[in-house]
Design an enzyme around this catalytic site. Structure first.
Site, PDB file in Angstrom:
ATOM      1  N   ASP A  36       0.678  -1.166  -0.088  1.00 44.79           N
ATOM      2  CA  ASP A  36       0.068   0.064   0.020  1.00 44.79           C
ATOM      3  C   ASP A  36       0.762   1.200   0.212  1.00 44.79           C
ATOM      4  O   ASP A  36       1.879   1.474   0.931  1.00 44.79           O
ATOM      5  CB  ASP A  36      -0.945   0.041   1.312  1.00 44.79           C
ATOM      6  CG  ASP A  36      -2.081   1.075   1.236  1.00 44.79           C
ATOM      7  OD1 ASP A  36      -2.163   1.728   0.245  1.00 44.79           O
ATOM      8  OD2 ASP A  36      -3.019   1.034   2.061  1.00 44.79           O
ATOM      9  N   ASP A  49      -2.765   2.538  -6.241  1.00 45.52           N
ATOM     10  CA  ASP A  49      -1.645   2.663  -5.059  1.00 45.52           C
ATOM     11  C   ASP A  49      -1.693   1.363  -4.188  1.00 45.52           C
ATOM     12  O   ASP A  49      -0.896   1.398  -3.041  1.00 45.52           O
ATOM     13  CB  ASP A  49      -2.059   3.709  -4.316  1.00 45.52           C
ATOM     14  CG  ASP A  49      -3.381   3.829  -3.656  1.00 45.52           C
ATOM     15  OD1 ASP A  49      -4.306   2.973  -4.050  1.00 45.52           O
ATOM     16  OD2 ASP A  49      -3.752   4.358  -2.795  1.00 45.52           O
ATOM     17  N   GLU A  50      -2.282   0.329  -4.671  1.00 43.14           N
ATOM     18  CA  GLU A  50      -2.183  -0.817  -3.735  1.00 43.14           C
ATOM     19  C   GLU A  50      -2.356  -2.042  -4.480  1.00 43.14           C
ATOM     20  O   GLU A  50      -3.177  -2.061  -5.444  1.00 43.14           O
ATOM     21  CB  GLU A  50      -3.323  -0.910  -2.570  1.00 43.14           C
ATOM     22  CG  GLU A  50      -4.583  -0.778  -2.957  1.00 43.14           C
ATOM     23  CD  GLU A  50      -5.692  -1.043  -1.681  1.00 43.14           C
ATOM     24  OE1 GLU A  50      -5.599  -2.090  -0.920  1.00 43.14           O
ATOM     25  OE2 GLU A  50      -6.372   0.007  -1.762  1.00 43.14           O
TER      26      GLU A  50
END
EC number: 2.7.7.7
Length: 359
Positions: A11, A106-107
């Site tokens: 993350d 983003d993850e």
């Protein structure tokens, strides 16, 4: 006995905001939000850690964010930049495994039970990935490592920013039992409030409830809650996820009340949707119209066709027809959206969260 899986959840830390602070030295160390301005009645897409100290977070109205922090810096998002960096990060993942599942820019989840470099410990892989991300992007990432996706997701948030956490198999049950119910991934504010009203305040409380009770109270989700209370999550890391729908929507700076303007905006949204369908070379059978009014009431209308559609003319015609089934009265509209689901089999190896507003 089933072999224990090794799952990593990566993350990125305050991703959009961190990119802006990286690229603009004058923003570093200052409260910053990525989003649209209060004058556009916008929302925050991401907040720096300096901004979070003021209670600013994603999805909060920009006007409320500025009220909490009058010296807040608000910058417009640069999604092409974020996508490019996300692609860089995925290249790093591929050095270790091809079994990774992006769930946003983003993850991502990675299954490293078997990995390309034959590294025995998932924690070592996570440490190497985080170091390579920083070396190549000058951005930090946090990681969670455990035996399933739920635990890895929960672990990645424990030592943020720029940290990591391992939840070992023998510690999984105790970890879940001690967790406040509002901290569980997959349990939102409304569900958490209902659980608390039923005396369920921790994972231990949740574990005491029977499967029948949870299904009766929470429907299909009851099975999921029953499993995670026992640290069980059999979901696999899916490198190619089936895209369930493709859509486009727009939130307006000024509420729309003029019918001609509403129809014009609807056509523009239909054009954006059509472009996305063309990009993915797909079509679908269920068209859904979403309308949010100025009082935040939201209404959706759908129509399912006998065969798949994707032509712009059809999308526009049917969206207008669905709009005609909604009693507008004298209410004004703050958001319109159109989506197509029941898609022809389209797979994507990169699931991108599209912004809920257009700038």
């Amino acid at each position: 006995m089933n072999e224990v899986r090794k799952i990593i959840h990566i993350d990125m830390d305050a991703f959009y905001a961190s990119v802006e602070q990286r690229d603009n030295p004058e923003y570093r160390g200052k409260p910053l939000a990525v989003g649209s301005s209060p004058s556009q009645r916008g929302v925050v897409a991401a907040a720096s850690y300096e901004a979070r100290k003021f209670g600013i977070h994603s999805a909060i109205a920009s006007s409320m964010a500025v009220a909490k922090c009058p010296h807040l810096i608000i910058v417009r998002p640069r999604f092409e930049v974020y996508r490019s960096i996300s692609a860089q990060i995925h290249t790093i993942f591929k050095r270790y495994t091809d079994i990774f599942e992006p769930v946003a820019l983003d993850e991502a989840y990675l299954d490293v039970s078997e990995n390309k470099q034959n590294i025995p410990y998932a924690s070592t892989i996570a440490r190497l990935i985080r170091a390579e991300i920083f070396a190549e992007t000058n951005l930090t990432a946090s990681a969670g490592i455990s035996i399933n996706k739920f635990l890895a997701k929960m672990a990645s948030g424990i030592n943020k920013p720029n940290g990591m956490k391992v939840i070992l198999p023998e510690d999984a049950i105790a970890f879940v039992e001690s967790l406040p119910i509002e901290k569980f991934h997959g349990i939102g504010k409304v569900t958490a409030a209902k659980m608390q009203s039923l005396g369920i305040r921790t994972g231990a409380d949740l574990k005491e409830r029977s499967l029948n009770f949870l299904v009766q109270q929470f429907g299909k989700s009851g099975q999921y809650y029953y499993n995670i209370a026992r640290a069980q999550d059999e979901r696999i890391v899916e490198p190619n996820r089936i895209r369930k729908s493709i859509g486009a929507e727009n939130s307006f700076a000024l509420d729309l009340s003029d019918k001609a303007t509403i129809l014009m905006e609807l056509e523009q949204i239909a054009e954006t949707l059509h472009e996305r369908l063309e990009k993915h070379q797909t079509s679908g059978r269920t068209l859904t119209l979403k309308v949010k009014f100025s009082d935040y009431q939201q209404i959706t209308r759908s129509r399912t066709f006998g065969s798949s559609i994707n032509s712009l003319d059809t999308i526009i015609t049917e969206a207008i027809a669905l709009l005609g089934t909604i009693e507008l009265g004298d209410r004004s509209i703050r958001l319109l959206g159109i989506s197509l689901s029941n898609l022809d089999n389209v797979q994507t190896s990169q699931i991108i969260q599209l912004p809920l507003f257009q700038l």
